[in-house]
Design a protein around this motif. Structure first.
Motif, mmCIF file in Angstrom:
data_model
loop_
_atom_site.group_PDB
_atom_site.id
_atom_site.type_symbol
_atom_site.label_atom_id
_atom_site.label_comp_id
_atom_site.label_asym_id
_atom_site.label_seq_id
_atom_site.Cartn_x
_atom_site.Cartn_y
_atom_site.Cartn_z
ATOM 1 N N THR A 215 0.820 -1.197 0.000
ATOM 2 C CA THR A 215 0.000 0.000 0.000
ATOM 3 C C THR A 215 0.862 1.259 0.000
ATOM 4 N N TYR B 164 -3.419 3.782 -2.096
ATOM 5 C CA TYR B 164 -3.325 3.013 -3.335
ATOM 6 C C TYR B 164 -2.754 1.639 -3.038
ATOM 7 N N ARG C 19 -4.280 -2.644 -7.864
ATOM 8 C CA ARG C 19 -4.432 -1.330 -8.476
ATOM 9 C C ARG C 19 -5.759 -0.681 -8.087
ATOM 10 N N ALA D 284 -7.820 2.059 -5.420
ATOM 11 C CA ALA D 284 -7.521 3.291 -4.709
ATOM 12 C C ALA D 284 -8.743 3.768 -3.945
ATOM 13 N N ALA E 30 -6.374 3.422 -13.894
ATOM 14 C CA ALA E 30 -5.655 2.707 -12.840
ATOM 15 C C ALA E 30 -4.178 2.551 -13.199
ATOM 16 N N LEU F 36 -2.563 5.985 -12.696
ATOM 17 C CA LEU F 36 -2.383 6.265 -11.273
ATOM 18 C C LEU F 36 -1.261 5.406 -10.694
ATOM 19 N N ASP F 37 -1.161 4.156 -11.140
ATOM 20 C CA ASP F 37 -0.098 3.264 -10.689
ATOM 21 C C ASP F 37 1.274 3.873 -11.003
ATOM 22 N N MET G 299 1.859 7.035 -8.797
ATOM 23 C CA MET G 299 2.067 6.731 -7.380
ATOM 24 C C MET G 299 3.405 6.043 -7.137
#
Length: 227
Positions: free
Chosen positions: A126, A134, A139, A141, A155, A158-159, A162
């Motif tokens: 996490t 996240y 994947r 959030a 996703a 965002l992966d 992050m």
């Protein structure tokens, strides 16, 4: 799961890629060490299949470079060199597993999945950034107690942000992460659309996606400064 195969034998590589594709795994091919560097510069991988004898050098030199950089991506050596000394050398250099040629495609797939499972167990599952949580494994959030509804592309974007939080990622690099090497029908400006969608979903939070013209995008908390 995305795999990089570094192998110059085209027939063998095509067979592996086809088998892994049927099993639901995406596999990119690099026929040389130089091509492998290019792939890794724009794409992260869950595992690497690496031949030892390559046209521009030894796969062991690539392996040493990967480990020297602190990259712990699982590496499965795939080669016709089958002596005990060869296997020991590969493992000593940082390989996670070793499979000699010829081999059964099912065994290769099973070994890859086992390596990725072990790697996932080692990773922090996490990432928390302000009110955004996240989960790497699936994947997913959430903002506080409220899950975020994300499409597959959102996703993936965002992966990437992050995993590299606090760093700027170029539009081209994000494009390669989202679309790989075969989606020629989608332009790089599609990234702007997905950035806009993510910003809208994060609008009520303390997490922002900032743009630096000519550099790229970064995710961070409101009030963060570059540096």
């Amino acid at each position: 799961m995305r795999i990089l195969m570094v192998e110059d034998a085209a027939d063998l590589a095509e067979g592996v890629i086809a088998h892994l594709g049927r099993a639901g795994l995406t596999c990119d091919l690099a026929a040389t060490i130089e091509a492998a560097h290019d792939c890794r510069a724009v794409q992260s991988y869950d595992a690497i299949i690496l031949d030892i004898n390559l046209p521009d050098g030894s796969g062991l030199s690539l392996l040493r470079g990967i480990r020297a950089a602190g990259d712990r991506t699982p590496v499965l050596m795939l080669t016709a060199l089958a002596s005990v000394d060869d296997r020991i050398e590969a493992l000593d250099q940082g390989a996670d597993d070793y499979l000699g040629k010829p081999f059964d495609q099912r065994e290769l797939e099973a070994r890859l999945r086992a390596l990725v499972r072990r790697d996932a167990a080692r990773k922090d599952e996490t990432i928390t950034l302000g009110s955004l949580t996240y989960v790497l494994k699936d994947r997913s959030a959430a903002l506080g107690a409220h899950p975020l509804s994300l499409t597959r592309r959102e996703a993936t974007l965002l992966d990437a942000l992050m995993r590299h939080r606090g760093q700027y990622l170029s539009k081209t690099r994000l494009y390669d992460m989202l679309y790989g090497f075969d989606d020629a029908d989608v332009g790089v400006n599609a990234i702007e659309l997905y950035i806009a969608r993510l910003r809208k979903k994060l609008a009520s939070s303390d997490v922002t996606i900032t743009t630096q013209r000519g550099v790229g995008y970064r995710i961070g908390q409101s009030g963060d400064r570059d540096g």
